[in-house]
Scaffold this motif. Structure first.
Motif, PDB file in Angstrom:
ATOM      1  N   HIS A 189       0.872  -1.132  -0.034  1.00 40.51           N
ATOM      2  CA  HIS A 189      -0.090  -0.134   0.092  1.00 40.51           C
ATOM      3  C   HIS A 189       0.799   1.419   0.017  1.00 40.51           C
ATOM      4  CE1 HIS A 189       0.731  -1.174   4.345  1.00 40.51           C
ATOM      5  NE2 HIS A 189       1.134   0.432   4.422  1.00 40.51           N
ATOM      6  N   VAL A 190       0.064   2.510  -0.258  1.00 37.10           N
ATOM      7  CA  VAL A 190       0.753   3.792   0.202  1.00 37.10           C
ATOM      8  C   VAL A 190      -0.204   4.005   1.389  1.00 37.10           C
ATOM      9  CG1 VAL A 190       1.708   4.432  -2.029  1.00 37.10           C
ATOM     10  CG2 VAL A 190      -0.790   4.904  -1.457  1.00 37.10           C
ATOM     11  N   ALA A 191       0.675   5.050   2.112  1.00 39.70           N
ATOM     12  CA  ALA A 191       0.119   5.474   3.414  1.00 39.70           C
ATOM     13  C   ALA A 191      -0.088   7.014   3.248  1.00 39.70           C
ATOM     14  CB  ALA A 191       0.854   5.050   4.623  1.00 39.70           C
ATOM     15  N   VAL A 192      -1.255   7.401   3.852  1.00 37.72           N
ATOM     16  CA  VAL A 192      -1.464   8.892   3.844  1.00 37.72           C
ATOM     17  C   VAL A 192      -1.653   9.396   5.343  1.00 37.72           C
ATOM     18  CG1 VAL A 192      -3.158  10.773   3.248  1.00 37.72           C
ATOM     19  CG2 VAL A 192      -2.530   8.994   1.532  1.00 37.72           C
ATOM     20  N   ARG A 193      -0.727  10.564   5.880  1.00 39.00           N
ATOM     21  CA  ARG A 193      -0.889  11.140   7.084  1.00 39.00           C
ATOM     22  C   ARG A 193      -2.163  11.652   7.304  1.00 39.00           C
ATOM     23  NH1 ARG A 193       5.090  13.741   7.432  1.00 39.00           N
ATOM     24  NH2 ARG A 193       6.222  11.796   6.756  1.00 39.00           N
ATOM     25  N   ALA A 194      -2.598  11.602   8.617  1.00 36.24           N
ATOM     26  CA  ALA A 194      -3.894  12.410   9.005  1.00 36.24           C
ATOM     27  C   ALA A 194      -3.517  12.923  10.431  1.00 36.24           C
ATOM     28  CB  ALA A 194      -5.004  11.359   9.186  1.00 36.24           C
ATOM     29  N   ASP A 195      -3.684  14.242  10.618  1.00 34.85           N
ATOM     30  CA  ASP A 195      -3.814  14.874  11.823  1.00 34.85           C
ATOM     31  C   ASP A 195      -4.400  14.262  12.815  1.00 34.85           C
ATOM     32  OD1 ASP A 195      -1.754  16.614  10.942  1.00 34.85           O
ATOM     33  OD2 ASP A 195      -3.059  18.091  10.522  1.00 34.85           O
ATOM     34  N   ASP A 196      -5.510  13.696  12.471  1.00 36.02           N
ATOM     35  CA  ASP A 196      -6.629  13.202  13.313  1.00 36.02           C
ATOM     36  C   ASP A 196      -7.318  12.127  12.560  1.00 36.02           C
ATOM     37  OD1 ASP A 196      -9.384  12.737  14.448  1.00 36.02           O
ATOM     38  OD2 ASP A 196      -8.808  13.816  15.773  1.00 36.02           O
ATOM     39  N   LEU A 197      -7.067  10.908  12.885  1.00 29.17           N
ATOM     40  CA  LEU A 197      -7.340   9.688  12.177  1.00 29.17           C
ATOM     41  C   LEU A 197      -8.692   9.608  11.843  1.00 29.17           C
ATOM     42  CD1 LEU A 197      -6.956   6.812  10.923  1.00 29.17           C
ATOM     43  CD2 LEU A 197      -6.965   5.967  13.086  1.00 29.17           C
ATOM     44  N   HIS A 198      -9.430   9.644  12.880  1.00 23.75           N
ATOM     45  CA  HIS A 198     -11.118   9.668  12.822  1.00 23.75           C
ATOM     46  C   HIS A 198     -11.876  10.767  12.089  1.00 23.75           C
ATOM     47  CE1 HIS A 198     -10.103   6.973  16.224  1.00 23.75           C
ATOM     48  NE2 HIS A 198     -10.968   6.357  15.887  1.00 23.75           N
ATOM     49  N   ASP A 199     -11.200  12.116  12.215  1.00 23.21           N
ATOM     50  CA  ASP A 199     -12.020  12.839  11.467  1.00 23.21           C
ATOM     51  C   ASP A 199     -11.527  12.932  10.002  1.00 23.21           C
ATOM     52  OD1 ASP A 199     -13.010  14.303  13.619  1.00 23.21           O
ATOM     53  OD2 ASP A 199     -11.503  15.851  13.822  1.00 23.21           O
ATOM     54  N   TYR A 200     -10.426  12.318   9.640  1.00 19.61           N
ATOM     55  CA  TYR A 200      -9.764  12.390   8.366  1.00 19.61           C
ATOM     56  C   TYR A 200     -10.891  11.105   7.580  1.00 19.61           C
ATOM     57  CZ  TYR A 200      -6.559  12.713   4.343  1.00 19.61           C
ATOM     58  OH  TYR A 200      -6.004  12.869   3.167  1.00 19.61           O
ATOM     59  N   TRP A 201     -11.086  10.043   8.306  1.00 20.15           N
ATOM     60  CA  TRP A 201     -11.918   8.913   7.766  1.00 20.15           C
ATOM     61  C   TRP A 201     -13.321   9.499   7.918  1.00 20.15           C
ATOM     62  CZ3 TRP A 201     -10.636   4.580   5.816  1.00 20.15           C
ATOM     63  CH2 TRP A 201     -11.760   3.617   5.560  1.00 20.15           C
ATOM     64  N   GLU A 202     -13.729  10.222   8.531  1.00 15.87           N
ATOM     65  CA  GLU A 202     -15.065  10.616   8.359  1.00 15.87           C
ATOM     66  C   GLU A 202     -15.184  11.467   7.102  1.00 15.87           C
ATOM     67  OE1 GLU A 202     -18.657  13.460  10.641  1.00 15.87           O
ATOM     68  OE2 GLU A 202     -16.614  12.548  11.767  1.00 15.87           O
ATOM     69  N   THR A 203     -14.190  12.158   6.992  1.00 21.90           N
ATOM     70  CA  THR A 203     -14.259  13.182   5.469  1.00 21.90           C
ATOM     71  C   THR A 203     -14.294  12.299   4.521  1.00 21.90           C
ATOM     72  OG1 THR A 203     -13.188  14.916   6.689  1.00 21.90           O
ATOM     73  CG2 THR A 203     -13.056  14.844   4.207  1.00 21.90           C
ATOM     74  N   LEU A 204     -13.436  11.217   4.332  1.00 25.58           N
ATOM     75  CA  LEU A 204     -13.362  10.209   3.207  1.00 25.58           C
ATOM     76  C   LEU A 204     -14.780   9.557   3.114  1.00 25.58           C
ATOM     77  CD1 LEU A 204      -9.707   8.668   3.940  1.00 25.58           C
ATOM     78  CD2 LEU A 204     -10.063  10.062   1.963  1.00 25.58           C
ATOM     79  N   MET A 205     -15.371   9.066   4.076  1.00 21.73           N
ATOM     80  CA  MET A 205     -16.465   8.497   3.987  1.00 21.73           C
ATOM     81  C   MET A 205     -17.641   9.253   3.287  1.00 21.73           C
ATOM     82  SD  MET A 205     -16.116   5.332   4.894  1.00 21.73           S
ATOM     83  CE  MET A 205     -14.517   5.525   3.978  1.00 21.73           C
TER      84      MET A 205
END
Length: 257
Positions: free
Chosen positions: A206-222
């Motif tokens: 995989h490639v990995a993308v950094r997130a300052d806040d994992l859950h907030d970033y995931w919510e935006t992706l969803m």
């Protein structure tokens, strides 16, 4: 910085041999390690890695499995200063690295070698201000629909299309986070015009993308309708995974000290 690429993961069959190859030939040093019961992850990069620079993650599974390279992933690319392509390639040859595609065969624009597992490593010329020698410049993945792939990275991750190279039979598109440092790694999307399909294999992870806040970033992706492949809860709230339209895995990580 949220969105910057953190690492590229590839699987290796002999961890000691791979570590020796990258530390000897690319002057990488170990940046971190995660030992589990069934696998080991080792993170490597140049000594003077930029804060937005990406590292290489080598994953070694303890069950002695072997891997199929596939063709959906292409290569990682490492930087050398302008004017040092030929001398850097010759240095690798003198050290016994496999002679895969020399600078002359690539019109002196770049060159390729392979690591012990057969992962292709491109050598590209860059201005010294764009990152330390041998630092990761980009990771190439092949896509079946260029418009869909570009739309995915620009809409889901807010990446910008930084450059392209179009030929008679294929096109390369480079994307990276808007406002990312020159030293940050990019994604190279390669689109072949002949309508071919690709095999993912399992030698690349995989490639990995950094997130300052994992859950907030995931919510935006969803909210942006990214694929819910492995959500944070299923990963002990340590990371998460989505996939692009071609099935390349993308990890979301919240870096810690």
């Amino acid at each position: 910085m949220s969105g910057v690429l953190d690492h590229t993961m590839m699987r290796v069959e002999d961890l000691d041999a791979s570590l020796d190859w990258y530390t000897t030939h690319l002057d990488y040093e170990e940046k971190g390690r995660w030992e589990a019961d069934t696998f080991t992850n080792v993170y490597l990069g140049p000594e003077d890695l930029h804060e937005e620079g990406a590292v290489l993650e080598l994953t070694y599974n303890h069950d002695d499995r072997s891997y199929e390279m596939g063709d959906a992933w292409g290569h990682i690319a490492v930087r050398v200063p302008e004017g040092e392509l030929e001398s850097s390639y010759q240095q690798l040859m003198d050290e016994g690295v496999e002679d895969y595609r020399d600078p002359e065969s690539c019109d002196y624009n770049y060159a390729f070698v392979k690591d012990p597992d057969g992962h292709e490593v491109e050598i590209v010329k860059r201005d010294p201000d764009q990152g330390a020698k041998w630092s990761l410049d980009h990771t190439m993945m092949r896509v079946e629909d260029a418009d869909e792939a570009l739309g995915f990275w620009t809409r889901k991750f807010e990446y910008e299309h930084t450059s392209r190279w179009e030929s008679d039979s294929f096109a390369n598109y480079f994307v990276k986070p808007e406002g990312a440092a020159d030293e940050a790694m990019a994604v190279e999307l390669t689109y072949n015009y002949d309508g071919r399909t690709y095999d993912m294999g399992d030698a690349w992870g995989h490639v990995a993308v950094r997130a300052d806040d994992l859950h907030d970033y995931w919510e935006t992706l969803m909210e942006r309708e990214a694929e819910d492949y492995r959500d944070p809860e299923s990963c002990d709230d340590m990371y998460a995974f989505t996939k692009d339209p071609d099935g390349h895995e993308i990890e979301i990580v919240e870096p810690s000290d």
